[in-house]
Design a protein around this motif. Structure first.
Motif, mmCIF file in Angstrom:
data_model
loop_
_atom_site.group_PDB
_atom_site.id
_atom_site.type_symbol
_atom_site.label_atom_id
_atom_site.label_comp_id
_atom_site.label_asym_id
_atom_site.label_seq_id
_atom_site.Cartn_x
_atom_site.Cartn_y
_atom_site.Cartn_z
ATOM 1 N N ARG A 205 0.840 -1.197 0.000
ATOM 2 C CA ARG A 205 0.000 0.000 0.000
ATOM 3 C C ARG A 205 0.879 1.253 0.000
ATOM 4 O O ARG A 205 1.825 1.369 0.777
ATOM 5 C CB ARG A 205 -0.917 0.016 1.220
ATOM 6 N N ARG A 206 0.520 2.199 -0.873
ATOM 7 C CA ARG A 206 1.295 3.441 -0.951
ATOM 8 C C ARG A 206 1.213 4.246 0.337
ATOM 9 O O ARG A 206 2.134 4.991 0.665
ATOM 10 C CB ARG A 206 0.798 4.297 -2.118
ATOM 11 N N SER A 207 0.088 4.126 1.040
ATOM 12 C CA SER A 207 -0.081 4.847 2.296
ATOM 13 C C SER A 207 -0.420 3.859 3.405
ATOM 14 O O SER A 207 -1.579 3.469 3.557
ATOM 15 C CB SER A 207 -1.195 5.895 2.191
ATOM 16 N N PRO A 208 0.568 3.436 4.190
ATOM 17 C CA PRO A 208 0.283 2.453 5.232
ATOM 18 C C PRO A 208 -0.680 2.979 6.290
ATOM 19 O O PRO A 208 -1.499 2.212 6.811
ATOM 20 C CB PRO A 208 1.661 2.145 5.823
ATOM 21 N N MET A 209 -0.604 4.262 6.631
ATOM 22 C CA MET A 209 -1.535 4.822 7.613
ATOM 23 C C MET A 209 -2.967 4.711 7.116
ATOM 24 O O MET A 209 -3.886 4.340 7.868
ATOM 25 C CB MET A 209 -1.195 6.290 7.901
ATOM 26 N N ASP A 210 -3.181 5.035 5.847
ATOM 27 C CA ASP A 210 -4.532 4.936 5.298
ATOM 28 C C ASP A 210 -5.032 3.497 5.345
ATOM 29 O O ASP A 210 -6.209 3.247 5.615
ATOM 30 C CB ASP A 210 -4.575 5.456 3.859
ATOM 31 N N HIS A 211 -4.134 2.535 5.086
ATOM 32 C CA HIS A 211 -4.562 1.136 5.147
ATOM 33 C C HIS A 211 -4.953 0.757 6.566
ATOM 34 O O HIS A 211 -5.974 0.080 6.771
ATOM 35 C CB HIS A 211 -3.446 0.214 4.648
ATOM 36 N N LEU A 212 -4.191 1.187 7.550
ATOM 37 C CA LEU A 212 -4.544 0.891 8.937
ATOM 38 C C LEU A 212 -5.896 1.498 9.306
ATOM 39 O O LEU A 212 -6.709 0.865 10.001
ATOM 40 C CB LEU A 212 -3.454 1.401 9.877
ATOM 41 N N LEU A 213 -6.163 2.702 8.829
ATOM 42 C CA LEU A 213 -7.451 3.336 9.115
ATOM 43 C C LEU A 213 -8.593 2.632 8.378
ATOM 44 O O LEU A 213 -9.697 2.504 8.916
ATOM 45 C CB LEU A 213 -7.399 4.823 8.738
ATOM 46 N N GLU A 214 -8.322 2.155 7.153
ATOM 47 C CA GLU A 214 -9.334 1.375 6.432
ATOM 48 C C GLU A 214 -9.661 0.091 7.190
ATOM 49 O O GLU A 214 -10.827 -0.302 7.303
ATOM 50 C CB GLU A 214 -8.831 1.031 5.022
ATOM 51 N N LEU A 215 -8.638 -0.566 7.692
ATOM 52 C CA LEU A 215 -8.854 -1.793 8.462
ATOM 53 C C LEU A 215 -9.655 -1.497 9.725
ATOM 54 O O LEU A 215 -10.587 -2.231 10.074
ATOM 55 C CB LEU A 215 -7.511 -2.437 8.820
ATOM 56 N N LYS A 216 -9.305 -0.421 10.397
ATOM 57 C CA LYS A 216 -10.018 -0.040 11.616
ATOM 58 C C LYS A 216 -11.495 0.201 11.325
ATOM 59 O O LYS A 216 -12.368 -0.194 12.116
ATOM 60 C CB LYS A 216 -9.382 1.213 12.204
#
Length: 326
Positions: A205-216
């Motif tokens: 993922r280009r934005s790991p923070m965004d992926h973590l927030l998507e998972l949340k």
């Protein structure tokens, strides 16, 4: 071309559940994700699925080797028919599987990963579970074996989706499904799953923070995230961002240290994030086989120093993290 995969039982099961809002967009997403105009090989994979004999396995084991049926349940001609169909979907990356006596020796020993994480995750009995980037759904079957009431896997690769339904073809429609989607297809703030797994996705993922927030956003309050990803040795703040390829992969963006990823999880609002396992990936766990005949891990490493990738980066080391949504 009409799809041989029937998603209607899944769609029906979502009514009057926290996943019901997804029904507004999901049918169109499924059609788009399995578009023969987008994926030219899809008709041949559908043909392989349609060629499977109409029978149900008498014996099923969803343990380390997901075993569907036994050799005693089919005659030699039917056995050959089944094996030929499954070979049409090579490469098989996650597993292992055994179909009526045919052993599918997959690229990954995915059972080893499950053995590492299973002691540390919350009880899945009666839970609604999401598996992001699930591949052909091997771990979805392990989650169902662990007692999950419903398992939904998502992966944008149609080959993996068809592979999953070839396995499910021989079962009595258990509440386990794999959908041809990425996580961005889920409605925002769904808040519907008890447990969400993301394994082998974060570094793509280009934005790991965004992926973590998507998972949340997929989780109910109090729900558990199980995250597995590549990491590097280092302190808080250390991250490897390969300028070119990493282990010959061109879509690797961020490899954090364990302390860094724990910090990211806290910053994204997860409670009690913890790293429960770190291990170096070996050529026994990821390798070429007759069911995955392309290059694999040994080809991605420095031939004179297996502690380095072909590009000179630290060799793959994978860690498992567990955290709770507030």
């Amino acid at each position: 071309m009409n799809s041989p995969i029937d998603f209607q039982p899944l769609l029906n099961s979502l009514t009057d559940t926290p996943l019901a809002p997804w029904l507004d967009s999901l049918p169109a997403q499924l059609a788009q994700g399995l578009s023969t105009q987008r994926f030219g090989d899809l008709p041949s994979w559908y043909d392989a699925l349609r060629s499977l004999p109409d029978l149900r396995a008498q014996t099923v084991s969803l343990a380390d080797t997901v075993a569907i049926g036994s050799a005693k349940e089919v005659d030699p001609s039917t056995h050959q028919q089944i094996e030929q169909a499954f070979r049409a979907l090579i490469p098989w990356r996650k597993g292992p599987y055994n179909l009526f006596g045919t052993h599918i020796n997959t690229e990954w020993r995915s059972d080893w990963k499950w053995q590492r994480l299973a002691p540390f995750i919350a009880n899945l009995k009666g839970k609604r579970v999401l598996d992001v980037g699930c591949g052909n759904g091997y771990h979805c079957w392990r989650m169902f074996e662990a007692g999950a009431a419903q398992v939904i896997g998502i992966d944008p690769s149609p080959r993996f989706v068809v592979q999953f339904y070839m396995i499910k073809h021989f079962l009595n429609n258990p509440p386990v499904d794999v959908l041809p989607l990425g996580i961005e297809a889920l409605p925002a703030n769904l808040n519907a799953f008890d447990t969400t797994f993301s394994m082998g996705v974060l570094y793509h993922r280009r934005s790991p923070m965004d992926h973590l927030l998507e998972l949340k956003a997929t989780l109910q309050p109090g729900g558990e995230l199980v995250l597995e990803t590549l990491v590097i040795e280092g302190e808080n703040g250390d991250v490897l961002v390969p300028e070119g390829r990493y282990a010959k992969m061109n879509n690797v963006w961020f490899l954090p240290s364990v302390p860094t990823l724990l910090s990211w999880l806290r910053k994204c609002g997860f409670e009690n994030p913890r790293c429960v396992d770190v291990c170096t990936t070996t050529t026994e766990e990821q390798r070429s086989t007759e069911w995955m005949t392309f290059q694999s891990l040994k080809d991605f490493l420095d031939p004179t120093d297996s502690s380095l990738t072909a590009e000179g980066h630290p060799a793959p080391k994978r860690a498992i993290f567990v955290a709770t949504k507030r």
